[in-house]
Motif scaffolding. Structure first.
Motif, mmCIF file in Angstrom:
data_model
loop_
_atom_site.group_PDB
_atom_site.id
_atom_site.type_symbol
_atom_site.label_atom_id
_atom_site.label_comp_id
_atom_site.label_asym_id
_atom_site.label_seq_id
_atom_site.Cartn_x
_atom_site.Cartn_y
_atom_site.Cartn_z
ATOM 1 N N GLU A 75 0.747 -1.132 0.135
ATOM 2 C CA GLU A 75 0.082 -0.047 0.011
ATOM 3 C C GLU A 75 0.612 1.173 0.005
ATOM 4 O O GLU A 75 1.960 1.125 0.314
ATOM 5 C CB GLU A 75 -0.800 0.161 1.245
ATOM 6 N N ILE A 76 0.457 2.143 -0.376
ATOM 7 C CA ILE A 76 0.980 3.699 -0.312
ATOM 8 C C ILE A 76 -0.284 4.375 0.439
ATOM 9 O O ILE A 76 -1.398 4.539 -0.049
ATOM 10 C CB ILE A 76 1.543 4.217 -1.514
ATOM 11 N N GLY A 77 0.219 5.455 1.425
ATOM 12 C CA GLY A 77 -0.624 6.277 2.070
ATOM 13 C C GLY A 77 0.135 7.750 1.583
ATOM 14 O O GLY A 77 1.163 7.991 1.953
ATOM 15 N N ARG A 78 -0.885 8.614 1.663
ATOM 16 C CA ARG A 78 -0.616 10.069 1.059
ATOM 17 C C ARG A 78 -1.306 11.203 2.276
ATOM 18 O O ARG A 78 -2.391 11.005 2.286
ATOM 19 C CB ARG A 78 -0.648 10.403 -0.267
ATOM 20 N N TRP A 79 -0.547 12.005 2.619
ATOM 21 C CA TRP A 79 -0.987 12.961 3.616
ATOM 22 C C TRP A 79 -0.196 14.260 3.377
ATOM 23 O O TRP A 79 1.165 14.195 3.756
ATOM 24 C CB TRP A 79 -1.152 12.475 5.068
ATOM 25 N N ARG A 80 -0.789 15.196 2.721
ATOM 26 C CA ARG A 80 0.043 16.528 2.584
ATOM 27 C C ARG A 80 1.273 16.038 1.974
ATOM 28 O O ARG A 80 1.079 15.539 0.674
ATOM 29 C CB ARG A 80 0.142 17.398 3.680
ATOM 30 N N GLY A 81 2.478 16.514 2.382
ATOM 31 C CA GLY A 81 3.750 16.291 1.638
ATOM 32 C C GLY A 81 4.450 14.976 2.044
ATOM 33 O O GLY A 81 5.455 14.704 1.792
ATOM 34 N N VAL A 82 3.629 13.926 2.556
ATOM 35 C CA VAL A 82 4.274 12.697 3.027
ATOM 36 C C VAL A 82 3.773 11.523 2.519
ATOM 37 O O VAL A 82 2.464 11.730 2.373
ATOM 38 C CB VAL A 82 4.079 12.874 4.755
ATOM 39 N N ARG A 83 4.500 10.637 1.962
ATOM 40 C CA ARG A 83 3.977 9.461 1.541
ATOM 41 C C ARG A 83 4.597 8.205 2.476
ATOM 42 O O ARG A 83 5.889 8.360 2.723
ATOM 43 C CB ARG A 83 4.680 9.081 0.058
ATOM 44 N N ALA A 84 3.920 7.182 2.771
ATOM 45 C CA ALA A 84 4.223 6.050 3.505
ATOM 46 C C ALA A 84 3.781 4.845 2.734
ATOM 47 O O ALA A 84 2.686 4.754 2.465
ATOM 48 C CB ALA A 84 3.810 6.259 5.010
#
Length: 139
Positions: A75-84
Motif C-alpha cells: 500500500e501507499i498512504g499520502r497525507w500532505r507532503g508525506v508518503r508512507a
C-alpha cells in the motif's frame, strides 16, 4: 530513502494472514494508530482506496499498490507532503507463515528530512501492530 524492515511469525497459513491483513476494514483491530477506516472502495484489489482515520486525527488517503495472493501485498498512504509505503511478503513456515514487512516514509519539501527519521521511529510500531494481528488470528 531509508527502508525499515522486519519479520513477524504468524501461526496461520499465508492465505489466512494475507486475507486478514490485505482488507483495510480489519485494520482498526490491529493497527494501534487507527480509530477507523472510511470510504473503502470494494474488496481488496490493486487500486482499492480508503481513508485511514488516525488517533491523532490525521486522514491519509490510502491505496493498495500490489496484491498477489497469498504472496505479497503493498500500500501507499499520502497525507500532505508525506508518503508512507508498506509492503508485506508472506512466506510459508511451520507452523504457519512469516510476514516480512518493508516500510518507508518519504517527504516533499520541508517534510523531506523527516522521512528517514519517521521510518526508523515507525518500524517498532509496525512490528508491534503485526504481532497484534498475529495474536488476533491465533485466537
Amino acid at each position: 530513502m531509508t527502508t525499515g524492515s522486519g519479520v513477524v511469525a504468524f501461526g496461520v497459513p499465508p492465505e489466512v494472514a494475507f486475507d486478514y491483513l490485505a482488507d483495510p476494514r480489519n485494520r482498526p483491530a490491529w493497527q494501534s494508530s487507527l480509530s477507523r477506516v472510511e470510504a473503502v472502495t470494494g474488496e481488496p484489489r490493486i487500486g482499492q482506496r480508503w481513508v485511514d482515520v488516525t488517533r491523532p486525527g490525521l486522514r491519509p488517503s490510502m491505496e493498495t499498490t500490489e496484491l498477489d495472493r497469498p504472496h505479497r501485498w503493498a500500500e501507499i498512504g499520502r497525507w500532505r507532503g508525506v508518503r508512507a509505503a508498506l509492503a508485506l511478503t508472506f512466506v510459508a513456515a511451520e507452523p504457519g507463515c512469516e510476514v516480512v514487512f518493508e516500510f518507508t516514509v518519504e517527504g516533499d519539501g520541508t517534510f523531506r528530512p523527516l522521512g528517514a527519521v519517521l521510518t526508523r521511529v515507525a518500524v517498532p510500531a509496525v512490528r508491534a501492530d503485526l504481532r497484534r494481528a498475529a495474536g488476533i488470528l491465533a485466537s
